[in-house]
Design an enzyme around this catalytic site. Sequence first.
Site, short mmCIF file in Angstrom:
data_model
loop_
_atom_site.label_atom_id
_atom_site.label_comp_id
_atom_site.label_asym_id
_atom_site.label_seq_id
_atom_site.Cartn_x
_atom_site.Cartn_y
_atom_site.Cartn_z
CB SER A 135 3.02 6.24 -21.85
OG SER A 135 4.14 6.32 -22.69
CE LYS A 161 3.75 3.47 -24.45
NZ LYS A 161 2.71 3.71 -25.49
CE LYS A 163 6.65 6.37 -25.37
NZ LYS A 163 5.97 6.06 -26.63
CG ASP A 188 5.93 2.66 -27.51
OD1 ASP A 188 6.40 2.21 -28.57
OD2 ASP A 188 5.10 3.60 -27.47
CD GLU A 213 2.98 1.25 -27.96
OE1 GLU A 213 2.99 1.09 -26.72
OE2 GLU A 213 2.53 2.27 -28.49
CG ASP A 238 1.61 3.51 -31.76
OD1 ASP A 238 0.81 4.05 -32.53
OD2 ASP A 238 2.16 4.16 -30.83
CE LYS A 262 -0.49 6.20 -29.89
NZ LYS A 262 0.91 6.61 -30.19
N GLY A 290 -2.09 6.93 -26.49
CA GLY A 290 -2.19 8.35 -26.15
C GLY A 290 -1.17 9.13 -26.95
O1 OSB Z 1 4.15 5.90 -29.12
O2 OSB Z 1 2.54 5.78 -27.79
C1 OSB Z 1 3.38 6.46 -28.35
C2 OSB Z 1 3.26 10.08 -27.11
C3 OSB Z 1 3.50 10.77 -28.28
C4 OSB Z 1 3.73 10.06 -29.43
C5 OSB Z 1 3.73 8.66 -29.42
C6 OSB Z 1 3.47 7.97 -28.25
C7 OSB Z 1 3.27 8.69 -27.07
C8 OSB Z 1 3.05 8.08 -25.78
C9 OSB Z 1 2.36 8.93 -24.74
O3 OSB Z 1 3.47 6.99 -25.46
C10 OSB Z 1 1.10 8.35 -24.23
C11 OSB Z 1 0.35 9.36 -23.42
O4 OSB Z 1 -0.38 10.21 -23.99
O5 OSB Z 1 0.47 9.32 -22.19
MG MG Z 2 3.59 3.84 -29.19
#
Ligand code: OSB
Ligand code: MG
Length: 367
Positions: A135, A161, A163, A188, A213, A238, A262, A290
């Site tokens: 991510s 992925k 953001k 995401d 996402e 999510d 999660k 994650g």
């Molecule tokens: O939306 O998936 C998410 C990290 C913190 C809070 C929300 C998210 C995330 C990530 C990080 O996308 C994923 C990772 O741990 O590498």
């Molecule tokens: Mg997410």
Amino acid sequence: MTIEKIELFLCRLPLVHFFETSFGRSYDRTFVLIRVQSAGSEGWGEAVAEANPYYSSETTETVWHIIEGFIAPLLIGQRFDHPREIYPHLKRIRGHNMAKAGVEMAIWDLYARSRNQPLSQVLGGTRDRIASGVSIGIQDSLDQLMGKIDKELAAGYQRIKIKIKPGWDLDAVERVRKTFGNIPLQVDANAAYTLPDAPMLAKLDPYDLLLIEQPLDYDDVMDHAVLQRQIKTPVCLDESIHTVRIARDAIEAKACRIINIKPGRVGGHQASIELHDLCAAHGIPVWHGGMLESGIGRAHNIHLASLPNFSLPGDIAASKRYYEPDLIEPAIDVARDGTIEVPTGPGIGVNIARERVDKATLRHLSV
Ligand code: OSB
Ligand code: MG
């Protein structure tokens, strides 16, 4: 097992690289570790709430308050035959899934360690390696984003992925496709859009994304169903999926075609297994999300992601992408083929580096 002692550690670690989402940018991560003890065995868990209530309404301080004031008193001195009994035992406490999960997962670790079995085995895992993706947060420039993707693909990760948020979406996706061709790619939004953005989100359709996402708000299942009818990219939820029941409603409403699991968000391993099974029964693929976990939470995630319906690569990556050093030994690493080995030792199967935990600890409590 009888729960004899629960310890809390409020920890902070600097991130190797800042992480930016539609919520903002972070340079470090604050989290709560939980240690449970019973008959000479210990177990470790990690509550994934952040210092701020942006991803979720829980924070490190609410986690602390709820565990100290409400969860620990319900568990200390109580006998349980199996960790699946913990989440239902905490039913009086509404919400606060991250606090519940941190403790529940520590008890799963304790249970597996006391039986000398790897956690994956007691959870029902079926594979010995998991597929790993990364991510990648919002960067200062598209050039910087391309540089990061290049590095992660070279490391072997099976999917990327990125953001997105308004103003950092179409151009970013177009540039990734132009630069890297047909790599497995997903986005995401962390709830950064609203339904009137549907025509803009439909412009992502030609880019053949694996999924989008959480495009819309965290409590908004129904608008996701409307959106999914207007775009081709599969919607993955999510933030919206707090409970197995909401997942059932979302699937029924066709609000998503894929779900991200999660354990912190749904209340631990038991709820995650139920969510995993529900999705399997409806033909909904799942993948493991994650939360920038330390090695302790990450090890838990790896074991859970060994269940069969985790059929897409997860946001579970090598320790060195997040923390150097991590709180465990050995660090979690990714192989050239983009897979991570499920640890085979008892419980989460990694050693806790106690001196590093102590160094990262801002506050400690023993109940
Ligand atoms: O939306 O998936 C998410 C990290 C913190 C809070 C929300 C998210 C995330 C990530 C990080 O996308 C994923 C990772 O741990 O590498
Ligand atoms: Mg997410």
